[in-house]
Design a protein around this motif. Sequence first.
Motif, PDB file in Angstrom:
ATOM      1  N   ARG A  16      37.951  35.593  48.543  1.00 57.26           N
ATOM      2  CA  ARG A  16      37.298  35.867  47.270  1.00 57.26           C
ATOM      3  C   ARG A  16      38.202  36.744  46.405  1.00 57.26           C
ATOM      4  O   ARG A  16      38.832  37.679  46.899  1.00 57.26           O
ATOM      5  N   ILE A  17      38.233  36.394  45.131  1.00 58.98           N
ATOM      6  CA  ILE A  17      39.029  37.155  44.176  1.00 58.98           C
ATOM      7  C   ILE A  17      38.169  37.466  42.955  1.00 58.98           C
ATOM      8  O   ILE A  17      37.176  36.770  42.694  1.00 58.98           O
ATOM      9  N   GLU A  18      38.533  38.501  42.219  1.00 59.51           N
ATOM     10  CA  GLU A  18      37.896  38.769  40.939  1.00 59.51           C
ATOM     11  C   GLU A  18      38.729  38.101  39.851  1.00 59.51           C
ATOM     12  O   GLU A  18      39.955  38.204  39.844  1.00 59.51           O
ATOM     13  N   THR A  20      38.736  36.789  35.555  1.00 64.30           N
ATOM     14  CA  THR A  20      38.152  36.693  34.214  1.00 64.30           C
ATOM     15  C   THR A  20      38.537  35.341  33.618  1.00 64.30           C
ATOM     16  O   THR A  20      39.724  34.980  33.607  1.00 64.30           O
ATOM     17  N   SER A  44      31.977  27.761  34.742  1.00 65.44           N
ATOM     18  CA  SER A  44      32.284  29.104  34.254  1.00 65.44           C
ATOM     19  C   SER A  44      32.499  29.066  32.749  1.00 65.44           C
ATOM     20  O   SER A  44      32.783  28.016  32.175  1.00 65.44           O
ATOM     21  N   ASP A  48      33.534  35.217  31.124  1.00 63.13           N
ATOM     22  CA  ASP A  48      32.911  35.543  32.406  1.00 63.13           C
ATOM     23  C   ASP A  48      33.849  36.400  33.252  1.00 63.13           C
ATOM     24  O   ASP A  48      35.044  36.096  33.378  1.00 63.13           O
ATOM     25  N   LYS A  49      33.323  37.443  33.863  1.00 64.00           N
ATOM     26  CA  LYS A  49      34.034  38.164  34.917  1.00 64.00           C
ATOM     27  C   LYS A  49      33.350  37.795  36.219  1.00 64.00           C
ATOM     28  O   LYS A  49      32.151  38.022  36.393  1.00 64.00           O
ATOM     29  N   LEU A  50      34.108  37.189  37.142  1.00 65.21           N
ATOM     30  CA  LEU A  50      33.507  36.537  38.302  1.00 65.21           C
ATOM     31  C   LEU A  50      34.120  36.998  39.620  1.00 65.21           C
ATOM     32  O   LEU A  50      35.289  37.400  39.671  1.00 65.21           O
ATOM     33  N   SER A  51      33.307  36.871  40.659  1.00 62.68           N
ATOM     34  CA  SER A  51      33.831  36.858  42.019  1.00 62.68           C
ATOM     35  C   SER A  51      33.923  35.390  42.402  1.00 62.68           C
ATOM     36  O   SER A  51      32.924  34.673  42.381  1.00 62.68           O
ATOM     37  N   LYS A  68      29.796  35.021  42.621  1.00 58.57           N
ATOM     38  CA  LYS A  68      28.918  35.982  41.950  1.00 58.57           C
ATOM     39  C   LYS A  68      29.402  36.162  40.517  1.00 58.57           C
ATOM     40  O   LYS A  68      30.604  36.213  40.264  1.00 58.57           O
ATOM     41  N   ILE A  70      29.850  38.705  37.949  1.00 55.70           N
ATOM     42  CA  ILE A  70      29.903  40.160  37.833  1.00 55.70           C
ATOM     43  C   ILE A  70      29.462  40.588  36.431  1.00 55.70           C
ATOM     44  O   ILE A  70      28.658  41.500  36.262  1.00 55.70           O
ATOM     45  N   GLU A  71      30.008  39.904  35.440  1.00 55.59           N
ATOM     46  CA  GLU A  71      29.646  40.189  34.044  1.00 55.59           C
ATOM     47  C   GLU A  71      29.662  38.865  33.279  1.00 55.59           C
ATOM     48  O   GLU A  71      30.713  38.245  33.145  1.00 55.59           O
TER      49      GLU A  71
END
Length: 318
Positions: A16-18, A20, A44, A48-51, A68, A70-71
């Motif tokens: 998993r990575i974060e 944008t 997406s 979007d800021k995502l996991s 997920k 995130i934002e």
Amino acid sequence: MDLRNNGLSAYKVGDRIELTIEDIAAGGEGVGKIDGFVIFVPASAPGDKLSVELTTLKKKYGRGRIAKIIEPSRRRVKPPCPVYENCGGCQFQHLDYDAQLAYKTKMVQDAIAHLGSLESVEVKPCKGMSDPWAYRNKAQMMVAGRPYLEREHSEKGPRLRPYFGFYAQRTHRVVPVSECLIQSKANNDVLKAARDMTERLGWVPYDEKSETGFLRYVLARSTVKGDTLLILVASQPSLPNIKEFVSGVRGRVKNLQGVVVNLNPHRTNVVLGTTTRLIWGKDHLIEEISDLKFRISPKSFFQVNPWGLETIYECLDT
């Protein structure tokens, strides 16, 4: 996989990575970057800021799924379709309509600039609809099967219960769809009647792996005024109890103009075969757009959005 040149040697499928999301690709997937390496993420939205869970890693790109949010992006909305997240038929329902139009315009601009090397061509903004739902005049559904419930086995035997749907994105797994929100009401009505009759008669869905069964696809075409044409794509020329099927559908669909069977016995991903046989009624529809009349057969190419086609004609006149 060695991705040291891309700065991703520490990552593998399943990690998993974060991320944008920065843009939308031509196929509707969101685009983000990590250490300069492009990651495509279905469903997406830019901002979007995502996991993201990595599902594919290639030499030049990767692909992931949203684990997920995130934002969320300010352009993100809740898709109205209950099967949107699983169905591969639509790609933009999670974006607000203005954003959809903007990114479709950008896709055309990018294609002309990058593929055509035409940097100076003006691309005008995509024109929207007053109501971007229930507009499509052509539906093409796959036929699949699932086991009958245990209590039904004594009556039905071990056969599969047929259902209609669309492929999940990048798979041949059929997602059941009872009503498609972008299809015309006429198409949804005729497909529901066909689905109920198919189940009542116990027609056997075609299985591409074992090459058993006979019903492969069901297509519906409609006009602006609601006339419909039903096309059954089968692996055999004769369907059992076809007269009962037609009678049942006709009894429920007022503006049904015809029922045809298209023969496709080949092991192929091509939907329609070369032979089409009229079962009842007419083998075509007549559509009227901007004082023009079009004869639409089962295999005709025609703009699936008649209001969009009318808008094109209006633009040509200006």
